[in-house]
Design a protein around this motif. Sequence first.
Motif, PDB file in Angstrom:
ATOM      1  N   PHE A  63      40.545 -27.935  97.931  1.00  0.00           N
ATOM      2  CA  PHE A  63      41.507 -27.118  97.212  1.00  0.00           C
ATOM      3  C   PHE A  63      42.260 -27.951  96.178  1.00  0.00           C
ATOM      4  O   PHE A  63      42.584 -27.459  95.096  1.00  0.00           O
ATOM      5  N   PHE A  76      40.057 -28.175  93.247  1.00  0.00           N
ATOM      6  CA  PHE A  76      40.062 -26.893  92.545  1.00  0.00           C
ATOM      7  C   PHE A  76      41.272 -26.789  91.621  1.00  0.00           C
ATOM      8  O   PHE A  76      41.158 -26.360  90.462  1.00  0.00           O
ATOM      9  N   GLU A 132      40.457 -26.977  87.518  1.00  0.00           N
ATOM     10  CA  GLU A 132      40.423 -25.663  86.886  1.00  0.00           C
ATOM     11  C   GLU A 132      41.780 -25.134  86.470  1.00  0.00           C
ATOM     12  O   GLU A 132      41.840 -24.151  85.722  1.00  0.00           O
ATOM     13  N   LEU A 139      43.293 -15.750  91.671  1.00  0.00           N
ATOM     14  CA  LEU A 139      42.463 -16.266  92.756  1.00  0.00           C
ATOM     15  C   LEU A 139      41.583 -15.163  93.327  1.00  0.00           C
ATOM     16  O   LEU A 139      40.383 -15.376  93.581  1.00  0.00           O
ATOM     17  N   LEU A 186      37.472 -15.017  93.476  1.00  0.00           N
ATOM     18  CA  LEU A 186      36.731 -14.832  94.727  1.00  0.00           C
ATOM     19  C   LEU A 186      35.784 -13.640  94.631  1.00  0.00           C
ATOM     20  O   LEU A 186      34.643 -13.696  95.109  1.00  0.00           O
ATOM     21  N   LEU A 233      33.518 -19.948 100.557  1.00  0.00           N
ATOM     22  CA  LEU A 233      34.917 -20.118 100.172  1.00  0.00           C
ATOM     23  C   LEU A 233      35.435 -21.499 100.545  1.00  0.00           C
ATOM     24  O   LEU A 233      36.246 -22.090  99.819  1.00  0.00           O
ATOM     25  N   ARG A 270      33.527 -24.013  97.994  1.00  0.00           N
ATOM     26  CA  ARG A 270      33.831 -23.813  96.574  1.00  0.00           C
ATOM     27  C   ARG A 270      35.318 -23.920  96.271  1.00  0.00           C
ATOM     28  O   ARG A 270      35.705 -24.459  95.223  1.00  0.00           O
ATOM     29  N   TYR A 271      36.185 -23.415  97.175  1.00  0.00           N
ATOM     30  CA  TYR A 271      37.611 -23.347  96.876  1.00  0.00           C
ATOM     31  C   TYR A 271      38.491 -24.073  97.888  1.00  0.00           C
ATOM     32  O   TYR A 271      39.693 -24.214  97.645  1.00  0.00           O
ATOM     33  N   ASP A 294      28.699 -23.862  89.043  1.00  0.00           N
ATOM     34  CA  ASP A 294      29.122 -22.910  90.071  1.00  0.00           C
ATOM     35  C   ASP A 294      27.971 -22.578  91.021  1.00  0.00           C
ATOM     36  O   ASP A 294      28.171 -22.462  92.238  1.00  0.00           O
TER      37      ASP A 294
END
Length: 417
Positions: free
Chosen positions: A107, A110, A114, A127, A131, A166, A169-170, A367
């Motif tokens: 996180f 992230f 970004e 957010l 998602l 999730l 990626r995040y 991505d």
Amino acid sequence: MGWFSLRGKPSANTAAIADLGAGLVALRLDAGDVAPPGTVLVVFGSSGQARRLAPGKVASSPGDTVFCFHPGPYTVDLAPFAAAPEWGLRVRLLVDAPNPHAEQQRFDLFLYAEHHEQGGRLSLADLGAALQTALQGELAHGALDLPPCTTLEEWHAFRAGFNQLLYTRYGLTVDDCVPVDLGGQVDFADVLRARALAASVAADDAMQAALAQSGSQPISRPTKQPTVKSTTPAALSATADAASQTATQPAFHSIPPATEPEPRLQPEPPTQPPPKQPETHARQDAASLRRLFVELPVLSRHLRLLVLPQGPAIFQAHQSLLLRLDMATLNVDTMPSLAWAAPDQPLGAADQDRRTAATAIAVAALDEAWSLLARLHLASSEEWTALLDEADRICANLETGLALRRAPYVPRQEPAL
């Protein structure tokens, strides 16, 4: 006396800090701001290294960037399929606890990659839209499967893949995920109308760019575009992609502990996006290159840590994948400036637009690579061969985007007679 007068000066982030944990997930703070209890401070050094601190008054060193985020939990309604926006998933999620074995929390990466240059704010609406776009993309490409009349085994398989996506990626953890009927909040006719308007705007922009590249006189755009009165979430029209900024934001809210959920926010009517300016393309290109510069080395490191199945074929394909990612990282590190074809030759607007679009191709491949990493974590030995073939396609897209971004000009070819 000057020191005492500065103590009472209110911070510009006071109102935003109070919204952390509700409509705001993360916020960049200035020196002297005070992070409220229940939040986490993340300090990024000038080299990009991050460290988490307890909430309190911010006292950063020169060159440091400080973010404050609330771990949640948050609740968001997502529409898995763009063709059926009346059916959705109600997801309860929170920022994952720090992993002591990780060099940098996902996180935190992230936020740094970004949202460092995007106003320093991460709202719950933004957010949730991200998602939903990721979820719809995974389902459209077959990476996740959510069939009609889902059985219990199929639902567990979907939940496992969605949770891993999730987290990888995040850096988010899914606490709960249940189907929900959004029919009372969504008007499908308005969704289709907004998509048609967004497609019309995108086609008009493409025609104007083609005319500008050919040297013809651009066609003047009408000063007023028809507006669409809609109560549809923006993420429900995610297939319109970046051109579909006309849609509205979905309904997201946080659920503080021991409190009842608040009513869902009503979306605002869509507005016509302004025409893109050259500086907008420059900012978009810089943000995309920043993501590639920061995330590609981390992605390669995570791929190196995977436990491989037995066999020389898998090992050789894995080593080839790592080598190609290293070369792509080197390509990003030495990427030329957007506005120059050579040190003494400025680049035209059409070629700058082409370069920006090429950078977007590389970011889309990035991505997909994060999604592939999530699937590799859950893959069995029999699935590795197919997933490595998918990795070969993703690397080819990444290399193609970077090559087009580096090229100052594209050879013009006359049509065959």
